[in-house]
Design a protein around this motif. Structure first.
Motif, short mmCIF file in Angstrom:
data_model
loop_
_atom_site.label_atom_id
_atom_site.label_comp_id
_atom_site.label_asym_id
_atom_site.label_seq_id
_atom_site.Cartn_x
_atom_site.Cartn_y
_atom_site.Cartn_z
N THR A 111 8.75 35.10 59.83
CA THR A 111 7.92 36.21 59.39
C THR A 111 8.81 37.26 58.73
O THR A 111 9.77 37.74 59.35
CB THR A 111 7.16 36.85 60.56
N VAL A 112 8.53 37.56 57.47
CA VAL A 112 9.25 38.62 56.77
C VAL A 112 8.40 39.87 56.92
O VAL A 112 7.35 40.01 56.30
CB VAL A 112 9.46 38.27 55.28
N ALA A 136 7.32 28.63 50.37
CA ALA A 136 5.90 28.96 50.20
C ALA A 136 5.55 30.01 51.25
O ALA A 136 6.33 30.24 52.20
CB ALA A 136 5.02 27.72 50.36
N THR A 137 4.41 30.67 51.09
CA THR A 137 3.97 31.68 52.04
C THR A 137 2.48 31.51 52.33
O THR A 137 1.77 30.80 51.60
CB THR A 137 4.21 33.10 51.49
N LEU A 208 0.13 30.43 46.52
CA LEU A 208 -0.71 29.54 45.71
C LEU A 208 0.00 28.24 45.34
O LEU A 208 -0.63 27.19 45.21
CB LEU A 208 -1.14 30.25 44.42
N GLU A 209 1.34 28.32 45.17
CA GLU A 209 2.12 27.15 44.75
C GLU A 209 3.48 27.16 45.44
O GLU A 209 4.04 28.23 45.70
CB GLU A 209 2.33 27.17 43.23
N VAL A 210 4.00 25.98 45.72
CA VAL A 210 5.35 25.85 46.27
C VAL A 210 6.34 26.19 45.16
O VAL A 210 6.27 25.64 44.05
CB VAL A 210 5.61 24.42 46.79
N LYS A 237 4.72 38.84 55.89
CA LYS A 237 4.54 37.59 55.17
C LYS A 237 5.11 36.43 55.98
O LYS A 237 6.25 36.51 56.48
CB LYS A 237 5.26 37.65 53.80
N THR A 238 4.31 35.38 56.13
CA THR A 238 4.80 34.16 56.79
C THR A 238 5.45 33.28 55.76
O THR A 238 4.81 32.86 54.78
CB THR A 238 3.65 33.41 57.48
#
Length: 247
Positions: A111-112, A136-137, A208-210, A237-238
């Motif tokens: 987690t950021v 990714a998040t 949305l995208e890696v 952010k995860t």
């Protein structure tokens, strides 16, 4: 009648002569200024880059770096290898990637927190030639950038550092909307002269995208992968990421 015609013709002839004179002058001026244009074009093919406190090089777009003449005030100078551009690409297989990361050792889930910057330090390896990364998040985007620190490597272990926000008070969500070309605050710090920017920090649509990429080693040192959430004062952010060295 003939005299009238002659009088009307003479001014035209004089005007033509003046135009020819002006045109000749313009052509001569263009020829005289042409060497300046060539010089400007030639210089545009090079960019001066300060490598460290005692080195300045001219890096050519058509070849390797060229060392400038030594400056008595700056020291003898030193030349470093040309740094290649990073390759980046994206993938829409978000859930598959997240499931894979949960079971990988060369990465993880973290987690950021709001206002924080997480730096993943990845040393180069003797048996490697390039670094590769994927991340990714969940739900929201995050800032991302890559830097390279010229330093001797004695330990190849990957470490994670967290730069915490000094403001821990709860505030209403005023997260700025994504702006094309917006470099995030708090990460563009070049106080260390041996730090090279590979990718500047930009907000990525990692929810949305890696986001993936790779970069060829410029030499021995440590890569700094920065995950920047400093622009958010409300949302954590995860982050799902993996990084490895490839030969």
């Amino acid at each position: 009648m003939a005299a009238d015609v002659d009088q009307s013709v003479k001014p035209v002839a004089a005007e033509d002569g003046l135009e020819q004179s002006v045109a000749a002058g313009d052509q001569q001026h263009a020829q005289e200024s042409k060497p300046c244009e060539v010089t400007a074009t030639a210089l545009a093919a090079y960019r001066v880059r300060k490598v460290s406190s005692d080195a300045v090089i001219i890096q050519s777009d058509h070849g390797g770096p060229e060392k400038l003449p030594p400056d008595p005030l700056e020291g003898p100078g030193r030349v470093v290898p040309v740094i290649d551009a990073a390759a980046t690409w994206i993938s829409t297989e978000l859930e598959e990637f997240k499931d894979k990361v949960r079971g990988e050792k060369a990465g993880g889930v973290m987690t950021v927190r709001r206002g924080n910057v997480v730096t993943v330090r990845v040393p180069t390896r003797p048996d490697g030639t390039c670094i590769c990364w994927d991340f990714a998040t969940d739900t929201y985007d995050i800032g991302f950038g890559v830097y390279f620190e010229w330093t001797s490597v004695t330990d190849t272990e990957i470490t994670v550092l967290v730069s915490e926000s000094s403001d821990e008070e709860d505030e209403e969500d005023t997260e700025a909307p994504p702006v094309q070309g917006d470099i995030e605050r708090g990460t563009k710090d070049f106080s260390c002269s041996d730090l090279e920017e590979i990718l500047p920090v930009y907000r990525k649509d990692s929810h949305l995208e890696v986001q993936s990429g790779s970069h060829k080693y410029p030499g021995q040192g440590v890569y700094l992968l920065k995950f920047d959430n400093s622009y958010s004062i409300w949302r954590h952010k995860t982050l799902y990421y993996q990084v490895n060295n490839s030969s």
